[in-house]
Design an enzyme around this catalytic site. Structure first.
Site, mmCIF file in Angstrom:
data_model
loop_
_atom_site.group_PDB
_atom_site.id
_atom_site.type_symbol
_atom_site.label_atom_id
_atom_site.label_comp_id
_atom_site.label_asym_id
_atom_site.label_seq_id
_atom_site.Cartn_x
_atom_site.Cartn_y
_atom_site.Cartn_z
ATOM 1 N N THR A 190 -47.368 3.911 -18.135
ATOM 2 C CA THR A 190 -48.383 5.233 -18.338
ATOM 3 C C THR A 190 -47.949 5.831 -18.932
ATOM 4 O OG1 THR A 190 -49.241 6.053 -16.914
ATOM 5 C CG2 THR A 190 -46.850 6.096 -15.787
ATOM 6 N N GLU A 277 -55.644 3.573 -26.683
ATOM 7 C CA GLU A 277 -56.157 2.189 -26.629
ATOM 8 C C GLU A 277 -57.022 1.582 -27.023
ATOM 9 O OE1 GLU A 277 -53.610 0.457 -23.290
ATOM 10 O OE2 GLU A 277 -55.411 0.831 -22.537
#
Lengths: 406, 406
Positions: A190, A277
């Site tokens: 994270t 991503e």
């Protein structure tokens, strides 16, 4: 690859703050994976943390230490999140603080620990403890870029923002870093962000400034809608560049600091999306005309997290039916669909809830070819608005998340 | 390709119900894309519909007609959702009902219209109207399989379920079809299901049976979390196989019908997941030990809709940190993570909120290789439970949704 301008700026050093790092071999050998911030006495330090019920061990200690004592050090490791690690995980986070306290001569609860990486594995605590002294040995005011690299996981770029500003004739600096290639990286666990200024700001106002600015920055980004166990954002005001302490929101200097911090937080948050991503596009979702901010936020997230919209953005397909689908499912009470307008940048695709008769497919297709796109929605029922930032959903998202651990 | 057993069963015909179909060229030539159900007078008909604020024109008419009159016909087209089409869309749905009413001698509000396909385009209404008579000409009691094909969009298989059952010595049939390769198909616009029995059941109980069974079937499946504009599910009881009408839940026959309908609805719903876009695995997410059903449902959906868990399932990676992440973010108030247990089938991966010390990676990896997997969570705070069905998230999901319209 990251989308748009992700250049790393000149990082102004912060009086009263030094940074060191080391290779502790948390997960991989031969990489900088431990970072320590040393903060001068008298600084104000504020934090905001994940809302997850599975908050990681270091998050639990951070919250406790912030209540108990004044903060003098941050210690951060990448490669392991120390989340879902039970009592052993808490003890390991505590041991890390105790080791740093012993070597630096402060109390363990004057230290905030942070971890980022894989969830559900115990820290390699012996190697961690051995990494502390080398990191302390390298403390330096000009190591922000080293720190930005030292907290990365699968990030493809280091993320930094820095400004100088003037209050009553005194020049101050504000500098920050963040990490994360998604608001959510459960495997890599994270987003982290650390921002500091040498301006003098009271503890109460530092927390207020952080809570206010995080709402419109880190709390308005999404890659995949998954909230991590380790999200943490810290704001430090050392006060070491001089001047009287800012103690009230009515102090005219407060507004200046708020504006600088807002810009830095937004930039650091957007850098995470630009490095999302598999991202190939940077998307701004702006929802206006709501009867309250929350419903604008709900609609914006409904659009920003829809896998069908995100795959259409990847394909550069102006498939606006998917956008009205996401508006429709957002749960806005008594929404009158015949008052809803939708634009891709300045091209109006949906007029009064139906297809805009002046719209031609090639107009939407031209916008969709861009790397940066704004989806704008008018709900037609008020003056509230909100904005969320996201990226598209590509083959590489599946590849990164299907292949990462193996 | 669809996952597991998706075989099309023998479809028992329903006394008092015939089905016709035609090629109306709604979107593609040379395919059956219009289906009509003729229902004998005196049948009980119930419907449940999408909650979307952008509910499609036919959904709006369906709700109105169900309140106004007894239902004698269903008319369904694939290829175009007639959603986000404004006043013209409503008029087109109305024209379709009027044409069928004129040709069959009933009132327009005795007809329920359904559309599925692309959102935001107007129906090719002239071709639609020309398709009605040929469909009426082919009405037949044995055309359930034709109908299952005739309502498909990007489904790869027709979806049907059928049973016979006995009440007080009388044999009845119950037969149904569904379509959808996701709970949500914004482009192809979504899930439809039609179930009929020749048992005699009152209007009130037909609606109650449908509302009850849809909760644990169609309302517990997700492919991508996106709710469509056109979801509709219809249950018809013709009463044409004889026997006294079931008018009370205390009638012992009610429980038998409820059980048969529950099985048929669950099978039809699961078939949609087995044919989910890009699906390679069928996943059952069972959450137990909740203090109330809603929190179990919330946790189950948080797991079932997490892109990170779905990509890990695709990769057969027993990355259980992602599962605790999804439990943590589900918003269960005051959840004590140290009481949470997680299993993959019978393999316990998470014990008391941390890694199970007896767990070895190869145990989870073996389960993850299977085509059908149950993720089971115990929240450790009560006796409530709930179950949700989903599929994995593959390269083909991105491919199907990035390439579909082009």
């Amino acid at each position: 690859m990251a989308v748009g301008d992700v250049s790393f700026p000149k990082m102004h050093s912060i009086a009263g703050l030094t940074i060191g790092s080391s290779e502790a071999y948390v997960r991989y050998a031969n990489r900088r994976d431990m970072v320590i911030f040393e903060i001068a006495e008298g600084a104000s330090v504020a934090g905001v943390f994940t809302q997850s019920a599975f908050a990681a061990a270091p998050v639990i200690l951070c919250k406790k230490h912030l209540l108990e004592n004044s903060i003098r050090y941050l210690i951060i490791n990448t490669g392991n999140a120390n989340a879902a690690t039970g009592q052993v995980g808490l003890e390991n986070a505590q041991k890390t603080c105790e080791k740093l306290a012993e070597l630096s001569g402060v109390q363990p609860n004057q230290i905030l620990p942070f971890s980022t990486g894989v969830i559900g594995e115990q820290l390699p605590i012996e190697r961690m403890l051995q990494g502390v002294q080398p990191a302390l040995n390298s403390l330096n005011a000009d190591s922000w870029e080293d720190a930005a690299y030292g907290i990365m996981t699968t990030d493809t770029t280091p993320k930094g923002a820095s400004e100088q500003f003037e209050l009553d004739g005194v020049t101050y600096s504000m500098t920050g870093i963040s990490k994360g290639a998604g608001m959510i990286r459960p495997n890599m666990a994270t987003m982290l962000s650390f921002v500091a200024t040498d301006a003098p700001i009271s503890q109460v106002l530092v927390q207020k400034l952080l809570s206010t600015t995080v709402e419109q920055s880190f709390n308005r980004i999404t890659v995949d809608g998954d909230t991590s166990t380790n999200d943490s954002c810290i704001f430090i005001a050392t006060g070491q560049a001089g001047g009287a302490q800012i103690q009230s929101e009515t102090d005219s200097r407060y507004q200046v600091v708020l504006e600088v911090l807002s810009r830095i937080m937004l930039r650091l948050a957007q850098l995470i999306i630009r490095d999302g991503e598999g991202a190939t596009k940077f998307i701004t979702v702006k929802v206006e005309g709501g009867s309250e901010t929350q419903e604008c936020c709900d609609v914006a997230y409904s659009i920003a997290e829809s896998p069908l919209i995100k795959t259409a953005l990847f394909a550069a397909d102006p498939n606006w039916g998917r956008i009205v689908m996401a508006i429709g499912k957002a749960g806005v009470p008594n929404l009158d669909s015949s008052k809803v307008q939708v634009w891709l940048d300045d091209v109006q695709i949906c007029l009064d809830g139906g297809a805009n008769p002046d719209y031609r497919e090639e107009m939407g297709a031209a916008v969709m070819q861009q790397q940066e796109i704004t989806i704008r929605v008018d709900l037609g029922r008020g003056i509230a608005q909100d904005t969320v930032y996201t990226c598209d959903f590509s083959y590489d998202y599946v590849k990164i998340n299907a292949d990462y651990r193996s």
